[in-house]
Scaffold this motif. Structure first.
Motif, mmCIF file in Angstrom:
data_model
loop_
_atom_site.group_PDB
_atom_site.id
_atom_site.type_symbol
_atom_site.label_atom_id
_atom_site.label_comp_id
_atom_site.label_asym_id
_atom_site.label_seq_id
_atom_site.Cartn_x
_atom_site.Cartn_y
_atom_site.Cartn_z
ATOM 1 N N MET A 93 0.832 -1.199 0.000
ATOM 2 C CA MET A 93 0.000 0.000 0.000
ATOM 3 C C MET A 93 0.873 1.258 0.000
ATOM 4 N N GLY A 94 1.986 1.218 0.726
ATOM 5 C CA GLY A 94 2.900 2.356 0.724
ATOM 6 C C GLY A 94 3.464 2.607 -0.662
ATOM 7 N N LYS A 95 3.839 1.540 -1.353
ATOM 8 C CA LYS A 95 4.367 1.694 -2.720
ATOM 9 C C LYS A 95 3.274 2.173 -3.670
ATOM 10 N N ASN A 96 2.052 1.719 -3.457
ATOM 11 C CA ASN A 96 0.929 2.157 -4.282
ATOM 12 C C ASN A 96 0.704 3.664 -4.119
ATOM 13 N N ILE A 97 0.772 4.133 -2.897
ATOM 14 C CA ILE A 97 0.598 5.570 -2.646
ATOM 15 C C ILE A 97 1.756 6.357 -3.260
ATOM 16 N N GLN A 98 2.979 5.837 -3.125
ATOM 17 C CA GLN A 98 4.135 6.505 -3.731
ATOM 18 C C GLN A 98 3.969 6.584 -5.248
ATOM 19 N N ASN A 99 3.483 5.504 -5.837
ATOM 20 C CA ASN A 99 3.257 5.475 -7.288
ATOM 21 C C ASN A 99 2.202 6.507 -7.693
ATOM 22 N N LYS A 100 1.152 6.641 -6.883
ATOM 23 C CA LYS A 100 0.105 7.622 -7.167
ATOM 24 C C LYS A 100 0.680 9.039 -7.191
ATOM 25 N N TYR A 101 1.477 9.370 -6.190
ATOM 26 C CA TYR A 101 2.065 10.715 -6.138
ATOM 27 C C TYR A 101 3.065 10.929 -7.275
ATOM 28 N N THR A 102 3.852 9.909 -7.582
ATOM 29 C CA THR A 102 4.809 10.025 -8.691
ATOM 30 C C THR A 102 4.075 10.255 -10.005
ATOM 31 N N SER A 103 2.967 9.547 -10.196
ATOM 32 C CA SER A 103 2.169 9.724 -11.418
ATOM 33 C C SER A 103 1.589 11.135 -11.491
ATOM 34 N N MET A 104 1.111 11.643 -10.378
ATOM 35 C CA MET A 104 0.552 12.995 -10.370
ATOM 36 C C MET A 104 1.623 14.032 -10.698
ATOM 37 N N LEU A 105 2.827 13.840 -10.159
ATOM 38 C CA LEU A 105 3.926 14.762 -10.467
ATOM 39 C C LEU A 105 4.306 14.685 -11.938
ATOM 40 N N TYR A 106 4.314 13.485 -12.477
ATOM 41 C CA TYR A 106 4.630 13.279 -13.894
ATOM 42 C C TYR A 106 3.591 13.970 -14.781
ATOM 43 N N GLU A 107 2.319 13.791 -14.430
ATOM 44 C CA GLU A 107 1.241 14.441 -15.187
ATOM 45 C C GLU A 107 1.351 15.960 -15.111
ATOM 46 N N ASN A 108 1.698 16.482 -13.942
ATOM 47 C CA ASN A 108 1.850 17.934 -13.794
ATOM 48 C C ASN A 108 3.005 18.464 -14.635
ATOM 49 N N LYS A 109 4.050 17.661 -14.764
ATOM 50 C CA LYS A 109 5.185 18.083 -15.599
ATOM 51 C C LYS A 109 4.722 18.291 -17.042
ATOM 52 N N TYR A 110 3.951 17.349 -17.559
ATOM 53 C CA TYR A 110 3.485 17.476 -18.939
ATOM 54 C C TYR A 110 2.370 18.500 -19.074
ATOM 55 N N LYS A 111 1.593 18.663 -18.024
ATOM 56 C CA LYS A 111 0.572 19.716 -18.028
ATOM 57 C C LYS A 111 1.249 21.086 -18.139
ATOM 58 N N GLU A 112 2.352 21.257 -17.424
ATOM 59 C CA GLU A 112 3.079 22.527 -17.491
ATOM 60 C C GLU A 112 3.663 22.737 -18.885
ATOM 61 N N ASN A 113 4.228 21.681 -19.474
ATOM 62 C CA ASN A 113 4.776 21.803 -20.830
ATOM 63 C C ASN A 113 3.692 22.212 -21.827
ATOM 64 N N ASP A 114 2.532 21.563 -21.739
ATOM 65 C CA ASP A 114 1.417 21.906 -22.632
ATOM 66 C C ASP A 114 0.943 23.329 -22.383
ATOM 67 N N LEU A 115 0.880 23.707 -21.136
ATOM 68 C CA LEU A 115 0.431 25.050 -20.770
ATOM 69 C C LEU A 115 1.367 26.108 -21.346
ATOM 70 N N VAL A 116 2.659 25.893 -21.189
ATOM 71 C CA VAL A 116 3.631 26.865 -21.683
ATOM 72 C C VAL A 116 3.566 26.948 -23.202
#
Length: 158
Positions: free
Chosen positions: A104-127
């Motif tokens: 469960m700890g790894k699952n939560i870590q994966n969730k946060y990592t995925s959200m950070l990854y998505e935000n990185k590409y969201k920022e690229n698209d936004l810019v």
């Protein structure tokens, strides 16, 4: 003081482009704040999983100590199969619980990592989208300035 239409179109395009760029920068800062929050939550989740794992290990150690204390006062021998089995089952259950906690700890870590990854590409698209929009507004403003600058007598822009 009066301004002709071409000057007003150019000024409007510049103001609109500046507004678009400012909006992009503001949204980038908001994403940076969200990423900081996600990083913090990710670290806290890792600490919480570790604390839960340690609590479960402590519970196992308490159970084994209680079983050994009960065994010592009950008169059973140290190699009694029933008490050895009880402790073995307690260890198996604890290992399973600890594995689930880690999963469960790894699952939560994966969730946060995925959200950070998505935000990185969201920022690229936004810019990219924001700057393309600003350039488009400036180009349109210049075209209108050029067209209306000589009284709209041009038949073809280009």
């Amino acid at each position: 003081m009066s301004a002709n239409a071409s000057t007003m179109f150019a000024a409007a395009a510049i103001v609109s482009a500046v507004g678009t760029v400012a909006s992009v920068q503001s949204q980038r800062r908001a994403l940076a704040r969200e990423n900081y929050r996600l990083e913090t939550e990710k670290k806290l989740a890792a600490v919480q999983a570790l604390e839960e794992e340690n609590a479960r290990k402590e519970m196992l150690n308490d159970t084994i100590a209680q079983n050994l204390a009960w065994q010592s006062i009950s008169g059973y021998s140290d190699d009694s199969r029933s008490f050895l089995n009880i402790n073995k089952q307690a260890k198996n259950k604890a290992n399973k619980d600890i594995s689930n906690i880690r999963l469960m700890g790894k699952n939560i870590q994966n969730k946060y990592t995925s959200m950070l990854y998505e935000n990185k590409y969201k920022e690229n698209d936004l810019v990219f989208g924001g700057y393309v929009s600003a350039i488009s507004e400036l180009t349109t403003g210049y075209a209108q300035y050029d067209y209306y600058g000589d009284g709209g007598s041009k038949k073809d822009i280009g």
